[in-house]
Design a protein around this motif. Structure first.
Motif, mmCIF file in Angstrom:
data_model
loop_
_atom_site.group_PDB
_atom_site.id
_atom_site.type_symbol
_atom_site.label_atom_id
_atom_site.label_comp_id
_atom_site.label_asym_id
_atom_site.label_seq_id
_atom_site.Cartn_x
_atom_site.Cartn_y
_atom_site.Cartn_z
ATOM 1 N N ILE A 41 47.018 74.932 83.495
ATOM 2 C CA ILE A 41 46.079 74.100 84.252
ATOM 3 C C ILE A 41 46.816 72.921 84.874
ATOM 4 O O ILE A 41 46.592 72.575 86.041
ATOM 5 N N ALA A 42 47.690 72.277 84.096
ATOM 6 C CA ALA A 42 48.464 71.149 84.621
ATOM 7 C C ALA A 42 49.322 71.588 85.800
ATOM 8 O O ALA A 42 49.388 70.900 86.832
ATOM 9 N N LYS B 141 49.826 53.958 88.742
ATOM 10 C CA LYS B 141 49.580 53.049 87.633
ATOM 11 C C LYS B 141 48.122 53.039 87.167
ATOM 12 O O LYS B 141 47.806 52.465 86.129
ATOM 13 N N ILE B 142 47.245 53.655 87.936
ATOM 14 C CA ILE B 142 45.819 53.643 87.577
ATOM 15 C C ILE B 142 45.581 54.255 86.205
ATOM 16 O O ILE B 142 44.777 53.746 85.418
ATOM 17 N N LEU B 143 46.288 55.332 85.885
ATOM 18 C CA LEU B 143 46.081 56.001 84.599
ATOM 19 C C LEU B 143 46.285 55.041 83.441
ATOM 20 O O LEU B 143 45.465 54.978 82.516
ATOM 21 N N LYS B 144 47.365 54.260 83.486
ATOM 22 C CA LYS B 144 47.666 53.349 82.379
ATOM 23 C C LYS B 144 46.867 52.046 82.460
ATOM 24 O O LYS B 144 46.511 51.467 81.440
ATOM 25 N N SER B 145 46.596 51.576 83.654
ATOM 26 C CA SER B 145 45.976 50.257 83.782
ATOM 27 C C SER B 145 44.453 50.282 83.747
ATOM 28 O O SER B 145 43.814 49.292 83.384
ATOM 29 N N GLN B 146 43.820 51.401 84.114
ATOM 30 C CA GLN B 146 42.369 51.445 84.244
ATOM 31 C C GLN B 146 41.668 52.401 83.275
ATOM 32 O O GLN B 146 40.449 52.345 83.125
ATOM 33 N N PHE C 191 48.691 60.196 94.362
ATOM 34 C CA PHE C 191 47.710 60.962 93.583
ATOM 35 C C PHE C 191 47.319 60.131 92.375
ATOM 36 O O PHE C 191 48.180 59.600 91.674
ATOM 37 N N SER C 192 46.023 60.002 92.125
ATOM 38 C CA SER C 192 45.553 59.132 91.041
ATOM 39 C C SER C 192 44.877 59.925 89.928
ATOM 40 O O SER C 192 44.169 60.899 90.182
ATOM 41 N N ASN D 188 50.159 63.146 86.513
ATOM 42 C CA ASN D 188 50.413 61.798 87.020
ATOM 43 C C ASN D 188 51.901 61.571 87.270
ATOM 44 O O ASN D 188 52.300 60.985 88.292
ATOM 45 N N GLU D 189 52.717 62.026 86.364
ATOM 46 C CA GLU D 189 54.165 61.852 86.511
ATOM 47 C C GLU D 189 54.711 62.720 87.645
ATOM 48 O O GLU D 189 55.536 62.269 88.446
#
Length: 251
Positions: A138-139, A98-103, A180-181, A172-173
């Protein structure tokens, strides 16, 4: 192959200005100032001195060992809070997802919709298809656990931010079950957020929290790092934030 972090460190070493002063925490390490391109609104009474070849010198001094050890952050942030933040990153599986969306601070809300399947190739002559294919590769490499740095270089409107966010969204998904963040930080938005927080005492540690988060996440994107805001009238402080966040990032 030289990593981006190593490349930046080598670049900064060429810009180092010895001070003759030594760190109180690491007595054998000389404090350095750095030369950088002059601000567009440079005022010698406000922004410090210039080098003989016309570069501006930071008013802030830096100790390389303090930056690596997070000493700058720990001076103003309690050890218990730092441990709590570190524990959250290390121990919460879906907290990290959730860090990607929340932070994240993407700057443009439209970037939340940035995916590979929403990227529009405008011109084959600009090698956009090749860039797009490389971004997808790269992804996949990040998902497979490979560790390296990526830099997108090009003019405005070429889709660099879109592809960077698409990579993060994909990774992230794919790794949401693996603690993993991912984090996306637009440098102008980061500076604005921190400066706004100075008006509120309950947010006085926001700079330390954000730079700590940027240091600790597994995959970090810094967007628009080459914009003019990086070298504005507050450039010494901005470069200090970048120094603490990027040059000491493990990846």
């Amino acid at each position: 192959m030289e990593s981006i972090a190593d490349g930046i460190k080598k670049f900064l070493r060429k810009r180092e200005i010895p001070t003759g002063l030594y760190c109180k925490v690491h007595p054998t390490i000389e404090l350095m100032r750095y030369a950088h391109p002059i601000s567009t609104d440079y005022d010698p009474l406000m922004h410090g001195e210039l080098t003989e070849d016309g570069f501006q010198i930071t008013s802030t001094t830096f100790c390389s060992h303090c930056a690596k050890e997070g000493v700058y952050m720990l001076k103003q942030q309690s050890i218990s809070e730092h441990q709590a933040n570190t524990g959250y990153l290390k121990n919460s599986k879906y907290g990290k997802f959730k860090i990607l969306k929340s932070q994240s601070l993407p700057g443009k809300k439209s970037l939340w919709y940035a995916r590979f399947d929403t990227f529009k190739i405008q011109s084959e002559s600009n090698n956009e298809q090749e860039v797009f294919n490389n971004a997808r590769r790269i992804a996949r490499d990040y998902i497979q656990g490979k560790k390296f740095n990526t830099v997108f270089v090009g003019g405005a409107g070429r889709g660099k931010s879109h592809l960077a966010m698409a990579i993060l969204q994909e990774v992230n998904e794919a790794l949401k079950d693996k603690k993993f963040s991912c984090l996306f930080m637009n440098i102008s938005e980061l500076v604005r957020e921190i400066k706004n927080s100075w008006n509120y005492t309950d947010k006085k540690d926001l700079e330390e929290k954000l730079t700590t988060l940027m240091r600790d996440v597994d995959l970090l994107v810094i967007d628009d790092i080459g914009t003019e805001s990086t070298f504005s009238k507050d450039n010494s402080w901005v470069q200090g934030v970048i120094y603490k966040s990027i040059l000491t990032h493990d990846s």
